[in-house]
Design a protein around this motif. Structure first.
Motif, PDB file in Angstrom:
ATOM      1  N   PRO A   1     -30.003  35.160   2.304  1.00 39.52           N
ATOM      2  CA  PRO A   1     -29.713  34.517   4.100  1.00 39.52           C
ATOM      3  C   PRO A   1     -30.774  33.282   3.861  1.00 39.52           C
ATOM      4  N   ARG A   2     -30.105  32.246   5.181  1.00 36.55           N
ATOM      5  CA  ARG A   2     -30.985  31.215   5.155  1.00 36.55           C
ATOM      6  C   ARG A   2     -32.541  31.306   5.928  1.00 36.55           C
ATOM      7  N   PHE A   3     -32.146  32.686   6.534  1.00 31.94           N
ATOM      8  CA  PHE A   3     -32.967  32.797   8.299  1.00 31.94           C
ATOM      9  C   PHE A   3     -33.405  34.667   7.794  1.00 31.94           C
ATOM     10  N   ALA A   4     -34.610  35.061   7.957  1.00 32.99           N
ATOM     11  CA  ALA A   4     -35.083  36.286   8.231  1.00 32.99           C
ATOM     12  C   ALA A   4     -34.459  36.935   9.672  1.00 32.99           C
ATOM     13  N   TRP A   5     -34.253  36.263  10.835  1.00 36.86           N
ATOM     14  CA  TRP A   5     -33.683  36.928  11.636  1.00 36.86           C
ATOM     15  C   TRP A   5     -32.382  36.097  12.663  1.00 36.86           C
ATOM     16  N   ARG A   6     -30.755  36.482  11.934  1.00 44.59           N
ATOM     17  CA  ARG A   6     -30.182  36.703  12.413  1.00 44.59           C
ATOM     18  C   ARG A   6     -29.737  37.534  14.270  1.00 44.59           C
ATOM     19  N   GLY A   7     -29.575  37.104  15.200  1.00 49.47           N
ATOM     20  CA  GLY A   7     -30.406  37.823  16.023  1.00 49.47           C
ATOM     21  C   GLY A   7     -29.099  37.533  17.501  1.00 49.47           C
ATOM     22  N   PHE A   8     -29.514  39.014  18.569  1.00 46.79           N
ATOM     23  CA  PHE A   8     -28.387  39.095  19.477  1.00 46.79           C
ATOM     24  C   PHE A   8     -28.094  39.291  19.712  1.00 46.79           C
TER      25      PHE A   8
ATOM     26  N   ALA B   1     -20.642  43.912  10.361  1.00 50.12           N
ATOM     27  CA  ALA B   1     -20.207  42.904   9.100  1.00 50.12           C
ATOM     28  C   ALA B   1     -20.098  41.308   8.738  1.00 50.12           C
ATOM     29  N   HIS B   2     -21.128  41.006   9.606  1.00 55.98           N
ATOM     30  CA  HIS B   2     -21.209  39.701   9.312  1.00 55.98           C
ATOM     31  C   HIS B   2     -22.993  39.393   9.291  1.00 55.98           C
ATOM     32  N   LYS B   3     -23.033  39.943   8.687  1.00 53.36           N
ATOM     33  CA  LYS B   3     -24.892  39.781   8.366  1.00 53.36           C
ATOM     34  C   LYS B   3     -25.808  39.608   9.377  1.00 53.36           C
ATOM     35  N   LEU B   4     -24.984  39.699  10.730  1.00 51.87           N
ATOM     36  CA  LEU B   4     -26.282  39.594  11.063  1.00 51.87           C
ATOM     37  C   LEU B   4     -27.086  40.524  11.478  1.00 51.87           C
ATOM     38  N   ASN B   5     -28.580  40.772  11.379  1.00 53.35           N
ATOM     39  CA  ASN B   5     -29.882  41.704  11.492  1.00 53.35           C
ATOM     40  C   ASN B   5     -30.830  42.402  12.691  1.00 53.35           C
ATOM     41  N   THR B   6     -30.700  41.285  13.298  1.00 47.53           N
ATOM     42  CA  THR B   6     -31.307  42.500  14.259  1.00 47.53           C
ATOM     43  C   THR B   6     -30.303  41.873  15.982  1.00 47.53           C
ATOM     44  N   LEU B   7     -30.232  43.533  17.135  1.00 52.05           N
ATOM     45  CA  LEU B   7     -30.598  43.397  17.751  1.00 52.05           C
ATOM     46  C   LEU B   7     -31.992  43.666  19.110  1.00 52.05           C
ATOM     47  N   HIS B   8     -31.498  42.390  19.997  1.00 52.74           N
ATOM     48  CA  HIS B   8     -32.590  42.553  20.117  1.00 52.74           C
ATOM     49  C   HIS B   8     -32.096  43.338  21.872  1.00 52.74           C
ATOM     50  N   TRP B   9     -32.731  44.325  21.949  1.00 52.63           N
ATOM     51  CA  TRP B   9     -32.213  44.892  23.256  1.00 52.63           C
ATOM     52  C   TRP B   9     -33.146  44.870  24.808  1.00 52.63           C
ATOM     53  N   HIS B  10     -32.658  44.408  26.054  1.00 51.08           N
ATOM     54  CA  HIS B  10     -33.225  43.569  27.618  1.00 51.08           C
ATOM     55  C   HIS B  10     -32.632  44.407  28.167  1.00 51.08           C
TER      56      HIS B  10
ATOM     57  N   ARG C   1     -27.308  50.083   9.119  1.00 49.01           N
ATOM     58  CA  ARG C   1     -26.215  48.642   9.214  1.00 49.01           C
ATOM     59  C   ARG C   1     -27.418  47.760   8.744  1.00 49.01           C
ATOM     60  N   ASN C   2     -28.528  47.840   9.039  1.00 48.51           N
ATOM     61  CA  ASN C   2     -29.512  47.103   8.222  1.00 48.51           C
ATOM     62  C   ASN C   2     -29.892  45.563   9.463  1.00 48.51           C
ATOM     63  N   ILE C   3     -29.473  46.518  10.980  1.00 50.29           N
ATOM     64  CA  ILE C   3     -29.851  45.845  12.501  1.00 50.29           C
ATOM     65  C   ILE C   3     -30.495  47.050  12.264  1.00 50.29           C
TER      66      ILE C   3
ATOM     67  N   TRP D   1     -26.751  32.610   8.348  1.00 51.74           N
ATOM     68  CA  TRP D   1     -26.760  32.597   7.179  1.00 51.74           C
ATOM     69  C   TRP D   1     -26.551  32.051   6.380  1.00 51.74           C
ATOM     70  N   THR D   2     -25.713  31.319   6.148  1.00 51.06           N
ATOM     71  CA  THR D   2     -25.725  29.495   5.075  1.00 51.06           C
ATOM     72  C   THR D   2     -26.155  28.735   5.559  1.00 51.06           C
ATOM     73  N   LYS D   3     -26.035  27.887   3.834  1.00 56.44           N
ATOM     74  CA  LYS D   3     -27.074  26.829   4.253  1.00 56.44           C
ATOM     75  C   LYS D   3     -26.200  26.071   4.854  1.00 56.44           C
ATOM     76  N   GLU D   4     -27.423  24.792   4.684  1.00 58.62           N
ATOM     77  CA  GLU D   4     -26.522  23.764   5.934  1.00 58.62           C
ATOM     78  C   GLU D   4     -25.719  23.226   5.059  1.00 58.62           C
ATOM     79  N   GLU D   5     -25.627  23.000   3.450  1.00 56.59           N
ATOM     80  CA  GLU D   5     -24.444  22.365   3.083  1.00 56.59           C
ATOM     81  C   GLU D   5     -23.594  22.987   2.632  1.00 56.59           C
TER      82      GLU D   5
END
Length: 763
Positions: free
Chosen positions: A152-159, A182-191, A252-254, A496-500
């Motif tokens: 991954p590009r970033f460690a925090w991939r959140g929703f 299923a799309h490699k997001l790894n952080t659920l911020h729960w309000h 699920r790595n979240i 996740w994906t590098k800019e280029e």
């Protein structure tokens, strides 16, 4: 037998170049991926091998088998040990890439997923699953041979999911987690906490959920139409449910990061325990309002004892490194007006109320740090001085991120409007209620996660990116999913994906497969932005002119006028169509041979050509433009309601280009919306015209400051609840004019609202 083998060999030889020419459909796009010759045949007999005693790998293998079963109806057997000689199997192997990285090698003779950590094995399994799920077909599948190396590009991939304004079921949250994983997001911020509700069970303070987990909805929806009694609306999450969700996500790595708001957005806990605030009797009914409330915690030692107790129970439930404390939109009026608070400011020697909030957050941070955790908050925690070890979530643009990084603090980019998923995704009438300003799939995809405003050193402090779904106007579980997906798929590639390696055109080619995958997971994804939208207007000689467009302009719009279902071979839309009255127009979007979204259907009639929904009219202002609901539900919590487009500060609609050279009858369908907004003194700026009749009137003007040419009494239609219809004749005027439509009313609440308007010839 020889003839059959020769035919099969010839077929394979013919098929291989075609397969090799096709790009891999993997989302997020991997760091490195190469197609190879041939395919791996995945069937019900395929086995998944893991090393003996590797419990984590076995768990991932079972998840892969479950995912394949959900999507294709296949459930490979999971076994320990090496594959037998010549066995075409799937193997999960330790080694190679560290962290969340993985390598995936798909060959005709077998598949190998290699990673050092469980997270990498899981993401390799997800990529294999994606290669096996390109559409909604079932049964065995040929997985294209390929070599993938990815990280991954970033460690925090959140929703962020707001469950405070509207409660979502545990089942729905599980489904959202599935779509994220299923799309490699790894952080659920729960309000979990806000002015409107307190959702999480705290054993030491049971009234938080007993009292503040529930509220009465605003307007007519707040009372049972049969009994007149208040409706009890809401829901809570027990600690057992939270533990289950945390474990489900972790598998699920979240990581679920909880948010407990402070010092503002605190009306719900103050209703349960008034001594924590500055008002003896905080208004419980106000919890059905939206906006920014003035109610803050006080700064007594007993309040910090309460917060520490709450945070201790929260940290016992959530093993996340970060604990979110909010810190945003804390209106300081109560603190300014309190002699006790002013004395505390002087005692502490802080500059002002912002300094007091900084002291407040720093005191809370010490407790969080004492438990081995880290504090994260919205960018307002920068005001008055940032807590020593705090991480900043920048939502007001990227300025908060720049300020935090400049001070050596980590930051997460989460700016509105682009990454605020309470905004609609297109101008389609099928979009769920929310904020009118559009944040499209393309806007999210093209979000710059490493802006030029940050230096290279500052960018090192960017942990990642996050999208936020605030749910004031997202009432149902289905709508929460529709607002999140497929935009979260675009965010996933950004994170996740590098800019280029990122490319919008390449991303769009993968969308049919992505929509099929979301469907396989049971995720309700919004298809409206892909689908045709029709504008019907009067044409020449009694014909109806039909213009087609789509929110994202992806692929080709194809249509029929003979009642047949559009296919990839149907006529391609190019310019406005001239249709005979009564013609049924059907249209659908296609990406190559593959359909995107549903078929949309319209009947070309004179009435349809002369009718516009409120969402098709121009609003007179854009101070607080919203799409929100009528206050009278048809079928309970999840029932349908009319959706109005309104600028809360200026309820006024414009019909552009009305030809008044001949008599016209204006017919309007109207409703009422509860005025439940906490906007402080700004409320006094809203103009409410006094009615001449008991139920108010619909006023028609030539332009918003022009002559009033018609006044139509609302009568019964103005009483609600629900929709009513009124009509009146417009006087003849020379030429074409813009019509400005407004209401008179006794008060703001309820607020009359326009649902639909028709202008038809004659009286």
């Amino acid at each position: 037998m020889i003839k059959v083998l020769l035919l099969a060999t010839a077929a394979m030889a013919f098929a291989v170049p075609v397969l090799a020419a096709e790009p891999l459909s993997l989302t997020p796009a991997p760091a490195k991926a190469e197609r190879a010759d041939g395919v791996f045949r995945l069937t019900a007999a395929t086995r998944i091998h893991v090393a003996k005693g590797d419990v984590e790998a076995r768990g991932v293998a079972l998840q892969l088998a479950d995912l394949l079963h959900r999507a294709r109806g296949l459930r490979p057997m999971v076994v320990e040990g090496e594959p037998a000689a010549g066995e075409a199997a799937i193997s999960l192997v330790r080694g190679g890439p560290d962290g969340e990285g993985y390598a995936l090698d798909v060959a005709p003779g077998g598949v190998k997923i290699t990673a050092l950590k469980r997270a990498g094995l899981f993401y390799g399994a997800v990529s294999l699953w994606q290669l096996a799920v390109q559409d909604d077909s079932k049964g065995p599948v040929d997985v294209p041979a390929a070599k993938v190396e990815d990280a991954p590009r970033f460690a925090w991939r959140g929703f962020m999911l707001d469950s405070a304004r509207h409660y979502q079921s545990v089942e729905t949250i599980r489904t959202i987690i599935d779509g994220m994983a299923a799309h490699k997001l790894n952080t659920l911020h729960w309000h979990l906490v806000d002015d409107q509700a307190w959702r999480i069970e705290i054993k030491k303070y049971p009234k938080l959920t007993q009292v503040s987990g529930w509220r009465q909805p605003a307007g007519a929806a707040g009372r049972d139409p049969k009994t007149g009694k208040p409706v009890r609306y809401g829901g809570i999450y027990t600690q057992d449910q939270v533990r289950d969700l945390v474990a489900y996500a972790a598998a699920r790595n979240i990581t679920i990061v909880p948010e407990i708001e402070m010092p503002g957005h605190a009306l719900a806990p103050l209703v349960a325990y008034p001594k924590l605030g500055l008002t003896p009797n905080p208004p419980a009914l106000a919890r059905h309002d939206w906006g920014i409330f003035p109610y803050l915690y006080n700064v007594e030692d007993g309040t910090f004892d309460f917060l520490n107790d709450v945070l201790d129970e929260v940290m016992d439930l959530f093993p996340s490194e970060y604990i979110h404390v909010g810190g945003d939109e804390a209106v300081k009026d109560q603190w300014k007006a309190s002699p006790v608070i002013q004395a505390k400011i002087k005692e502490l020697g802080v500059k002002d109320e912002h300094g007091l909030q900084s002291w407040f957050i720093q005191r809370v941070e010490k407790h969080i740090n004492g438990r081995g955790r880290r504090l994260i908050g919205w960018d307002e925690i920068l005001e008055g001085g940032l807590a020593p070890n705090a991480t900043v979530m920048s939502w007001r643009g990227i300025d908060g991120a720049i300020a935090a990084a400049s001070q050596g603090h980590d930051t997460v980019l989460s700016p509105e409007p682009t990454l605020y998923f309470d905004r609609r995704q297109s101008a389609s009438l099928d979009e769920p209620p929310g904020r009118i300003i559009i944040s499209s799939l393309k806007d999210v995809y093209q979000f710059d996660a490493a802006p030029d405003a940050l230096t290279a050193d500052q960018r090192k402090h960017i942990l990642g990116v996050q999208a936020n779904l605030w749910t004031e106007h997202v009432r149902t579980d289905e709508r929460a999913q529709l607002m999140a997906f497929p935009r979260l798929v675009a965010l996933a590639e950004t994170a996740w994906t590098k800019e280029e390696r990122r490319d919008w055109d390449g991303f769009t080619t993968r969308l049919p497969a992505e929509m099929a995958r979301l469907k396989a997971l049971g995720v309700a994804a919004d298809t409206a932005p892909f689908e045709p939208q029709a504008t019907l207007r009067p044409g020449q000689g009694g014909a109806i002119a039909a213009s087609l467009s789509s929110g994202l302009a992806i692929g080709q719009l194809r249509y029929t006028t003979d009642g047949a279902e559009p296919t990839a071979a149907s006529p391609a839309y190019g310019e406005a169509l001239s249709l005979k009255a009564g013609t049924v127009l059907k249209a659908r979007s296609f990406l190559g041979e593959q359909p995107l979204g549903r078929t949309r259907v319209w009947t070309a009639t004179e009435l349809a050509a002369n009718t516009r929904e409120s969402r098709q009219l121009e609003l007179c202002g854009a101070a607080i433009p919203l799409m929100f609901e009528d206050d009278a539900p048809k079928n309970g919590r999840d029932g349908d309601r009319a959706v109005f487009a309104i600028d809360v500060m200026n309820p006024c609609w414009i019909w552009k280009g009305a030809d008044l050279s001949k008599p016209l009858t204006l017919t309007a369908r109207v409703g009422q919306a509860p005025w439940n907004f906490q906007i402080g003194a700004a409320k006094d700026q809203i103009v409410v015209r006094k009615p001449a009749t008991p139920d108010g009137e619909l006023e028609v003007r030539l332009g918003c400051k022009g002559e009033r040419i018609a006044v139509i009494p609302l009568g019964k239609a103005g009483r609600g609840p629900g929709l009513g219809t009124v009509s009146g004749v417009l006087p003849v005027r020379e030429g074409v004019h813009d019509l400005c439509l407004t209401f008179t009313a006794k008060s703001l609440d309820p607020m009359p609202a326009l649902d639909r308007v028709s202008l038809t010839a004659g009286q």
